[in-house]
Write an enzyme that holds these catalytic residues in place. Structure first.
Site, PDB file in Angstrom:
ATOM      1  N   HIS A  35       5.596 -22.735  35.527  1.00  0.00           N
ATOM      2  CA  HIS A  35       4.208 -22.892  35.055  1.00  0.00           C
ATOM      3  C   HIS A  35       4.009 -24.159  34.224  1.00  0.00           C
ATOM      4  O   HIS A  35       2.949 -24.339  33.621  1.00  0.00           O
ATOM      5  CB  HIS A  35       3.776 -21.638  34.282  1.00  0.00           C
ATOM      6  CG  HIS A  35       3.766 -20.443  35.189  1.00  0.00           C
ATOM      7  ND1 HIS A  35       2.679 -20.101  35.957  1.00  0.00           N
ATOM      8  CD2 HIS A  35       4.758 -19.566  35.520  1.00  0.00           C
ATOM      9  CE1 HIS A  35       2.978 -19.044  36.698  1.00  0.00           C
ATOM     10  NE2 HIS A  35       4.234 -18.703  36.449  1.00  0.00           N
ATOM     11  N   HIS A  64      11.246 -13.970  34.444  1.00  0.00           N
ATOM     12  CA  HIS A  64      10.602 -13.538  35.690  1.00  0.00           C
ATOM     13  C   HIS A  64      11.502 -12.626  36.539  1.00  0.00           C
ATOM     14  O   HIS A  64      12.731 -12.728  36.508  1.00  0.00           O
ATOM     15  CB  HIS A  64      10.264 -14.806  36.487  1.00  0.00           C
ATOM     16  CG  HIS A  64       9.352 -14.569  37.638  1.00  0.00           C
ATOM     17  ND1 HIS A  64       9.786 -14.558  38.938  1.00  0.00           N
ATOM     18  CD2 HIS A  64       8.026 -14.333  37.671  1.00  0.00           C
ATOM     19  CE1 HIS A  64       8.753 -14.335  39.737  1.00  0.00           C
ATOM     20  NE2 HIS A  64       7.679 -14.195  39.000  1.00  0.00           N
ATOM     21  N   GLU A  67      12.136 -19.350  30.519  1.00  0.00           N
ATOM     22  CA  GLU A  67      11.039 -20.074  31.170  1.00  0.00           C
ATOM     23  C   GLU A  67      10.528 -21.076  30.146  1.00  0.00           C
ATOM     24  O   GLU A  67      10.465 -20.754  28.953  1.00  0.00           O
ATOM     25  CB  GLU A  67       9.895 -19.109  31.543  1.00  0.00           C
ATOM     26  CG  GLU A  67      10.250 -18.220  32.702  1.00  0.00           C
ATOM     27  CD  GLU A  67       9.189 -17.152  32.991  1.00  0.00           C
ATOM     28  OE1 GLU A  67       7.989 -17.401  32.773  1.00  0.00           O
ATOM     29  OE2 GLU A  67       9.587 -16.072  33.438  1.00  0.00           O
ATOM     30  N   LYS A  90       2.693 -23.736  42.445  1.00  0.00           N
ATOM     31  CA  LYS A  90       1.742 -23.540  41.346  1.00  0.00           C
ATOM     32  C   LYS A  90       1.002 -24.866  41.129  1.00  0.00           C
ATOM     33  O   LYS A  90       0.165 -25.202  41.974  1.00  0.00           O
ATOM     34  CB  LYS A  90       2.491 -22.986  40.151  1.00  0.00           C
ATOM     35  CG  LYS A  90       3.161 -21.641  40.566  1.00  0.00           C
ATOM     36  CD  LYS A  90       3.894 -20.952  39.492  1.00  0.00           C
ATOM     37  CE  LYS A  90       4.838 -19.880  40.024  1.00  0.00           C
ATOM     38  NZ  LYS A  90       4.189 -18.770  40.721  1.00  0.00           N
ATOM     39  N   ASN A 108      -2.608 -19.981  40.412  1.00  0.00           N
ATOM     40  CA  ASN A 108      -1.730 -20.915  39.704  1.00  0.00           C
ATOM     41  C   ASN A 108      -1.920 -22.338  40.231  1.00  0.00           C
ATOM     42  O   ASN A 108      -1.077 -23.201  40.015  1.00  0.00           O
ATOM     43  CB  ASN A 108      -0.269 -20.501  39.894  1.00  0.00           C
ATOM     44  CG  ASN A 108      -0.009 -19.102  39.391  1.00  0.00           C
ATOM     45  OD1 ASN A 108      -0.465 -18.743  38.308  1.00  0.00           O
ATOM     46  ND2 ASN A 108       0.700 -18.300  40.171  1.00  0.00           N
ATOM     47  N   ASP A 160      13.278 -22.359  33.757  1.00  0.00           N
ATOM     48  CA  ASP A 160      12.330 -22.133  34.844  1.00  0.00           C
ATOM     49  C   ASP A 160      11.000 -22.773  34.430  1.00  0.00           C
ATOM     50  O   ASP A 160      10.311 -22.293  33.529  1.00  0.00           O
ATOM     51  CB  ASP A 160      12.172 -20.621  35.055  1.00  0.00           C
ATOM     52  CG  ASP A 160      11.240 -20.281  36.207  1.00  0.00           C
ATOM     53  OD1 ASP A 160      10.449 -21.146  36.614  1.00  0.00           O
ATOM     54  OD2 ASP A 160      11.307 -19.130  36.681  1.00  0.00           O
ATOM     55  N   SER A 199       5.060 -17.028  32.055  1.00  0.00           N
ATOM     56  CA  SER A 199       4.041 -16.854  33.095  1.00  0.00           C
ATOM     57  C   SER A 199       2.939 -15.876  32.720  1.00  0.00           C
ATOM     58  O   SER A 199       1.828 -15.985  33.229  1.00  0.00           O
ATOM     59  CB  SER A 199       4.705 -16.397  34.390  1.00  0.00           C
ATOM     60  OG  SER A 199       5.316 -15.134  34.230  1.00  0.00           O
TER      61      SER A 199
HETATM   62  C1  PLP Z   1       8.244 -17.911  36.104  1.00  0.00           C
HETATM   63  C2  PLP Z   1       8.309 -17.844  37.585  1.00  0.00           C
HETATM   64  N1  PLP Z   1       9.455 -18.134  38.207  1.00  0.00           N
HETATM   65  C3  PLP Z   1       9.559 -18.087  39.542  1.00  0.00           C
HETATM   66  C4  PLP Z   1       8.496 -17.711  40.327  1.00  0.00           C
HETATM   67  C5  PLP Z   1       8.662 -17.610  41.805  1.00  0.00           C
HETATM   68  O1  PLP Z   1       8.193 -18.770  42.423  1.00  0.00           O
HETATM   69  P1  PLP Z   1       7.603 -18.695  43.912  1.00  0.00           P
HETATM   70  O2  PLP Z   1       6.205 -18.190  43.796  1.00  0.00           O
HETATM   71  O3  PLP Z   1       7.705 -20.101  44.405  1.00  0.00           O
HETATM   72  O4  PLP Z   1       8.484 -17.765  44.683  1.00  0.00           O
HETATM   73  C6  PLP Z   1       7.272 -17.413  39.726  1.00  0.00           C
HETATM   74  C7  PLP Z   1       6.096 -17.042  40.552  1.00  0.00           C
HETATM   75  O5  PLP Z   1       5.561 -15.966  40.453  1.00  0.00           O
HETATM   76  C8  PLP Z   1       7.171 -17.459  38.324  1.00  0.00           C
HETATM   77  O6  PLP Z   1       6.037 -17.137  37.698  1.00  0.00           O
END
Ligand code: PLP
Length: 381
Positions: free
Chosen positions: A201, A123, A169, A231, A36, A198, A173
């Site tokens: 990405h 997520h 989101e 990311k 990422n 969120d 993702s």
């Molecule tokens: C949509 C989404 N939210 C949150 C996270 C979590 O973030 P982090 O990798 O900083 O724990 C991820 C990572 O996998 C993600 O893809």
């Protein structure tokens, strides 16, 4: 030596293996089509220099405690202030990871008489918070605006008294498609609710100065935005941007903020530099856009796919074992491509998640696409 107590875990692992769901840690192998690190900042000299400069001026490696005790370092506060002004948010809190920030948000902000309405594809970290929340929760079909509205309407009719929380989101993702944020913000407004976006990405890549797809909504009294730093920002942690009163509530109530050692102050310095870079180096976004469009054309012409249009390009395979085999062929051919299987994605939708980053060029994208078309064919044979 195996014991009956350990045999339970062996049996579970064997079950995962049978269903094509077993996971193991693999080394990085071949050209990066899986990370990422979209803007190539993880290894950027400017970020590393910011860490060196922080070391030079005496910033410690470890925070030494929780933010609420002696772990609150000037570097954390400087980052949060700069991020709040960059994103145009009331306040920003820096968490050790996006996972922790999502868990804190959903377990702490929605109250007992509230409703959380979340997209079916959000997520795992949001699910973590939702399952710990005292609020009711309901999943709605992916990106179905009407379904969000109707779920809230039904809850109100059934006597729901609190406030609804819409959880999405901005860029999904595992599918690479976008949420209809403006329509969802309207629903939140109409129902006196909140919208939690969120941007894991999207931050760094989309929106003005890379501020994300929700840039136009930030600063509103009913909008909470998560910008993860691991990311496109290339480092680690997460910046939660929200109204000041909600940030203060988290500082008082979020267990994984309170009862956890603060992130490294050196990492806070690195994140600050990464934020400056996304604003100062728009050419990275322009380059990424060119690579995304090249990848889209390659996948369309060689595999007949309709690309997502973003840097996340899912290639649907369906069967778990088949997705694994094709990913293995890709790695053997020098391309780091990973299979994504349930429960990360819905049953029957195992896929290869191709990600496009500045760590590759057009030639490598073409070579990867050609190899992928072959690997899929070979697996059919
Ligand atoms: C949509 C989404 N939210 C949150 C996270 C979590 O973030 P982090 O990798 O900083 O724990 C991820 C990572 O996998 C993600 O893809």
């Amino acid at each position: 030596m195996s014991s009956p107590a350990l045999a339970r875990y062996e049996a579970k692992l064997a079950g995962l293996q049978r269903r094509g769901r077993a996971r193991a840690l693999l080394p990085q192998q071949g050209v990066d089509f899986t990370s990422n690190d979209y803007l190539g900042l993880a290894n950027a000299p400017r970020v590393k220099a910011a860490i060196s400069a922080a070391i030079e001026r005496g910033v410690p490696a470890g925070a030494g405690g929780s933010r609420l005790l002696r772990g609150n370092h000037a570097e954390h506060e400087a980052l949060e202030e700069e991020a709040a002004s960059f994103f145009g948010a009331g306040k920003v809190l820096y968490f050790g990871s996006g996972y922790a920030a999502n868990a804190a948000t959903f377990s702490t902000l929605p109250q007992r008489d509230d409703l959380i309405v979340h997209d079916a594809l959000i997520h795992a970290s949001a699910h973590e918070g939702i399952s710990a929340s005292k609020a009711l929760s309901v999943a709605v079909p992916h990106n179905d605006v009407e379904a969000f509205d109707q779920a809230i309407g039904r809850w109100r009719q059934a006597g729901g008294k609190g406030h609804p929380w819409i959880a999405v989101e901005s860029l999904y993702s595992m599918d690479g498609d976008q949420a209809p944020l403006t329509a969802l913000a309207d629903i939140a407004d109409r129902h006196e609710g909140f919208l939690v976006v969120d941007e894991a990405h999207a931050t760094g890549i989309y929106g003005p100065d890379g501020r994300g797809l929700a840039a136009g909504l930030e600063g509103r009294g009913n909008v909470v935005v998560l910008h993860t730093c691991g990311k496109a920002l290339g480092v680690s942690g997460a910046l939660l941007a929200l109204p000041a009163v909600l940030a203060d509530h988290l500082v008082n109530r979020a267990r994984n903020f309170i009862y956890s050692t603060a992130p490294s102050p050196l990492m806070a310095a690195a994140v600050r530099e990464a934020l400056r870079m996304i604003a100062d180096e728009p050419e990275r976004r322009v380059r990424l856009e060119a690579l995304i469009s090249h990848a889209g054309e390659e996948l369309r012409s060689r595999l007949g796919l309709s690309p997502s249009g973003s840097q996340i390009l899912p290639v649907m395979i369906g069967d778990n074992a088949r997705a694994l085999r094709i990913a293995e062929r890709m790695r053997a051919g020098g391309f780091d491509v990973r299979a994504i299987r349930p429960p990360t994605v819905p049953e029957g939708t195992a896929r290869l998640r191709i990600s496009i980053t500045l760590n590759v060029d057009e030639g490598q994208i073409s070579a990867m696409s050609e190899r992928l078309a072959m690997a899929i064919e070979e697996d059919r044979a």
